[in-house]
Enzyme design. Structure first.
Site, PDB file in Angstrom:
ATOM      1  N   HIS A  12       0.815  -1.229   0.000  1.00 54.29           N
ATOM      2  CA  HIS A  12       0.000   0.000   0.000  1.00 54.29           C
ATOM      3  C   HIS A  12       0.849   1.280   0.000  1.00 54.29           C
ATOM      4  O   HIS A  12       0.385   2.328   0.438  1.00 54.29           O
ATOM      5  CB  HIS A  12      -0.957  -0.004   1.193  1.00 54.29           C
ATOM      6  N   HIS A  59      -2.482   4.355   9.805  1.00 50.59           N
ATOM      7  CA  HIS A  59      -1.136   4.779  10.224  1.00 50.59           C
ATOM      8  C   HIS A  59      -1.240   5.992  11.146  1.00 50.59           C
ATOM      9  O   HIS A  59      -0.789   7.081  10.814  1.00 50.59           O
ATOM     10  CB  HIS A  59      -0.283   5.112   9.010  1.00 50.59           C
ATOM     11  N   HIS A 193      10.010  -3.673   4.578  1.00 54.56           N
ATOM     12  CA  HIS A 193      10.421  -2.271   4.656  1.00 54.56           C
ATOM     13  C   HIS A 193      10.664  -1.860   6.093  1.00 54.56           C
ATOM     14  O   HIS A 193      10.044  -2.379   7.008  1.00 54.56           O
ATOM     15  CB  HIS A 193       9.462  -1.316   3.951  1.00 54.56           C
ATOM     16  N   GLU A 240       3.518  -5.477   8.818  1.00 53.11           N
ATOM     17  CA  GLU A 240       2.229  -5.267   8.127  1.00 53.11           C
ATOM     18  C   GLU A 240       1.756  -6.559   7.445  1.00 53.11           C
ATOM     19  O   GLU A 240       0.558  -6.740   7.217  1.00 53.11           O
ATOM     20  CB  GLU A 240       2.362  -4.148   7.085  1.00 53.11           C
TER      21      GLU A 240
HETATM   22  C1  DHB Z   1       6.175   3.705   3.049  1.00 48.70           C
HETATM   23  C2  DHB Z   1       5.546   2.473   3.161  1.00 48.70           C
HETATM   24  C3  DHB Z   1       4.467   2.296   4.019  1.00 48.70           C
HETATM   25  O1  DHB Z   1       3.840   1.105   4.212  1.00 48.70           O
HETATM   26  C4  DHB Z   1       3.985   3.360   4.748  1.00 48.70           C
HETATM   27  O2  DHB Z   1       2.906   3.148   5.508  1.00 48.70           O
HETATM   28  C5  DHB Z   1       4.609   4.601   4.661  1.00 48.70           C
HETATM   29  C6  DHB Z   1       5.712   4.770   3.803  1.00 48.70           C
HETATM   30  C7  DHB Z   1       7.324   3.912   2.125  1.00 48.70           C
HETATM   31  O3  DHB Z   1       7.757   2.968   1.468  1.00 48.70           O
HETATM   32  O4  DHB Z   1       7.815   5.030   2.011  1.00 48.70           O
HETATM   33 FE    FE Z   2       2.265   1.152   5.821  1.00 53.29          FE
END
Ligand code: DHB
Ligand code: FE
Length: 285
Positions: A12, A59, A193, A240
């Site tokens: 997402h 978030h 991530h 996540e």
């Molecule tokens: C990013 C990814 C995410 O899942 C998020 O909630 C905020 C930022 C990113 O890759 O920058």
């Molecule tokens: Fe996220």
């Protein structure tokens, strides 16, 4: 009766939404990402659901740290796109399905899952980016959406097993709804991530690909993966991915039926700070 017909799984990444909103989808960097969704957009047009049950995480947008529901089901009629600091995304209002959502809340809570009932909520990139990826740029989303928020931001977050079992309960709830509805369930978030700290920028391609293999063919084993493995291997925000287990647990094989058919698989790095993963599975029975 209502039926779950398919599941979709997708990242997402908020920058994907920005790329669409700012007309950057033809840039080579973004073309590499969007090419993985061409199949999906056509498939969704050819197989239009009556309702999408969309598992996502907020978030700290709708829920501040003042109150943090572990699981929250949207029973409202509509959900405006949230202002995440740059104004709300220019995407359509999300319309809910209060009748089915209320039935699922009734059924799942009676099965001892403690859901928070949400009648009013703004929805952030966790929900609007998957819709944009799957539906493209549009004046109206193609069907009602039931938002289902999972806390993966503030520990303690729910275990993979809890998420998987919840998916099974959601399937039972849908199948006991007395109206012929074609329901898709989408699990969103991930993949690897890490957005802050000394490991910021972490991507683990090998682990992500293995996760995709395993959630397809051995979801029961994935359900037992402890949080520490997600965080160690896929970064702090890789947690996540537990949300994918809600959608996977709602598929027929988790209820003793046959395995779903994998229609589409896509993985790409990078998109912003994240690895993009995407699957579509269809029920076979
Ligand atoms: C990013 C990814 C995410 O899942 C998020 O909630 C905020 C930022 C990113 O890759 O920058
Ligand atoms: Fe996220």
């Amino acid at each position: 009766m209502a039926k779950i017909t398919a599941s979709a799984f997708t990242s997402h990444v908020p920058a994907i939404g920005a790329a669409m909103d700012l007309g950057k989808t033809e840039e080579p960097y973004w073309q590499n990402v969007f090419s993985g969704y061409e199949f999906s957009r056509q498939w969704l047009k050819d197989n239009p659901p009556d309702v999408v049950f969309l598992v996502f995480n907020d978030h700290a947008t709708a829920f501040s740290l003042d109150f943090i529901p572990t699981f929250a089901i949207g029973t409202g009629a509509e959900y405006p796109p949230a202002d995440e600091g740059w104004g709300p995304r220019p995407v359509p209002m999300v319309h809910g399905h209060p009748k089915l959502a209320s039935h699922i809340a009734q059924s799942v809570i009676q099965e001892d899952f403690d859901l928070t009932i949400v009648n009013r909520m703004d929805v952030d990139h966790g929900l609007t980016v998957p819709l944009s990826l799957m539906c493209g740029k549009t004046d109206a989303w193609p069907c009602p959406v039931i938002p289902f928020a999972v806390n993966v931001v503030q520990y303690p977050v729910p275990s993979g097993r809890r998420c998987y079992e919840l998916g099974r309960a959601i399937r039972r709830a849908v199948e006991s709804f007395d109206e012929d509805l074609n329901v898709q369930i989408w699990g969103t978030g991930g993949m690897s991530h890490q957005l802050q700290g000394p490991r910021a920028g972490l991507i683990n391609k090998e682990w992500d690909e293995k996760f995709l293999d395993r959630i397809i063919s051995e979801p029961e084993a994935v359900a037992d993966m402890p949080h520490i493995e997600y965080v160690r291997e896929a970064g702090a925000e890789g947690i996540e991915l537990v949300m994918w287990l809600v959608a996977r647990g709602a598929m027929g094989d988790a209820a003793g039926g046959s395995a779903p058919k994998l229609l589409h698989r896509f993985y790409h790095v990078p998109a912003s700070n994240t690895a993009v993963g995407h699957l579509i599975m269809e029920e076979t029975a």
